[in-house]
Scaffold this motif. Structure first.
Motif, short mmCIF file in Angstrom:
data_model
loop_
_atom_site.label_atom_id
_atom_site.label_comp_id
_atom_site.label_asym_id
_atom_site.label_seq_id
_atom_site.Cartn_x
_atom_site.Cartn_y
_atom_site.Cartn_z
N TYR A 99 3.74 -0.77 -12.33
CA TYR A 99 4.52 0.20 -13.09
C TYR A 99 4.93 -0.42 -14.42
O TYR A 99 5.00 -1.64 -14.56
N GLU A 100 5.13 0.44 -15.39
CA GLU A 100 5.48 0.02 -16.76
C GLU A 100 4.49 -1.01 -17.30
O GLU A 100 4.86 -1.96 -18.00
N THR B 131 5.36 1.29 -3.69
CA THR B 131 4.50 1.67 -4.82
C THR B 131 3.16 2.19 -4.32
O THR B 131 2.62 3.18 -4.84
N LYS C 223 3.68 5.76 -3.01
CA LYS C 223 3.77 6.72 -4.11
C LYS C 223 2.40 6.99 -4.73
O LYS C 223 2.10 8.11 -5.14
N THR C 224 1.57 5.95 -4.76
CA THR C 224 0.23 6.12 -5.33
C THR C 224 -0.63 6.97 -4.42
O THR C 224 -1.39 7.83 -4.89
N HIS D 148 -0.04 10.50 -4.99
CA HIS D 148 -0.34 10.93 -6.35
C HIS D 148 0.92 11.14 -7.17
O HIS D 148 0.92 11.92 -8.13
N LEU D 149 2.00 10.44 -6.80
CA LEU D 149 3.22 10.49 -7.61
C LEU D 149 3.12 9.53 -8.78
O LEU D 149 3.91 9.62 -9.73
N GLN D 150 2.19 8.59 -8.70
CA GLN D 150 1.84 7.74 -9.82
C GLN D 150 0.38 7.36 -9.68
O GLN D 150 -0.20 7.46 -8.60
N SER D 151 -0.21 6.94 -10.79
CA SER D 151 -1.64 6.63 -10.80
C SER D 151 -1.86 5.13 -10.61
O SER D 151 -1.04 4.32 -11.06
#
Length: 237
Positions: free
Chosen positions: A13-14, A44, A47-48, A51-54
């Motif tokens: 992230y970031e 993490t 969440k991936t 599909h809440l983050q790529s």
């Protein structure tokens, strides 16, 4: 049948990678436990998968016609969520919202399915109760039922027994096991409890400084699995 295939994933992230070179497959009917050190990237990864983050690199492939709205999710609760002022039945039924589209009312079939699922998770007698008045274990069973209303294919569970007393923990693990064995619901669960991993999992994904993916038996016989088992026993002593 393969439901999820992850190849050469890099997560973070970031712009900062926290995990790389991750490869694993989840087949229909699997009970996959994700274990590892705190901060290793377990949440993490969850969440991936949702599909809440790529991913920063690599691919996640859905198989057997699995759609993202067919993944049930039980996250860790916040204090605000524990105080939610709604009835148990209302919260359970809200699990259908993702597949209702613009339809404003629940169907008879959905209401019947919700009742059947509440029987499976032992909360039928709580249907009219206010959610905020329930114990932690009862609340978790309500949220598990809600997740089941969203899907009967696959559940992602983020430490579902965190903060529960031993009796509630045992009940929760038993219900999840029954859903897996009797209803063939695929389970992906983050867990810190190596003992329960040994009891229930079919496969283990260990992430952190070292990576491992394989059957439960392979994991328990591996150096990393034995090390974690010893650490768990020492923590209980």
């Amino acid at each position: 049948m393969k439901l999820i295939t992850c190849e050469n994933l890099t997560l973070g992230y970031e712009g900062k990678a926290i995990l790389s070179g991750l490869n694993f497959t989840v087949n229909s009917g699997d009970y996959l436990c994700i274990v590892g050190e705190n901060g290793s990237g377990k949440s993490t990864l969850m969440k991936t998968l949702l599909h809440l983050q790529s991913p920063m690199a690599g691919t996640i492939t859905m198989g057997d016609g699995l759609k993202i709205n067919e993944i049930g999710y039980l996250p860790q609760q916040t204090a605000l969520q524990r105080d939610f002022p709604a009835s148990v039945e209302e919260i359970v039924m809200s699990g259908f919202l993702g597949r209702m589209g613009l339809r404003p009312f629940y169907t008879k079939a959905e209401k019947k399915e919700a009742r059947e699922l509440m029987e499976k998770t032992r909360i039928t007698d709580l249907a009219a109760r206010c959610y905020r008045e329930l114990s932690g274990g009862q609340q978790q069973r309500v949220l598990l039922t809600r997740a089941l209303c969203a899907t009967r294919k696959i559940l992602l569970l983020d430490e579902p027994v965190s903060g529960l007393d031993p009796v509630a923990t045992a009940d929760m693990y038993q219900i999840i096991s029954e859903l897996n064995k009797e209803d063939h619901v695929t389970i992906i669960m983050i867990s810190h409890d190596i003992g329960e991993v040994a009891n229930y999992a079919s496969h283990v994904l260990h992430i952190g400084h070292r990576l491992f993916f394989g059957t439960k038996e392979e994991y328990m016989n591996s150096k990393i699995g034995k090390h974690l088992a010893v650490a768990g026993e020492e923590a209980k002593a």
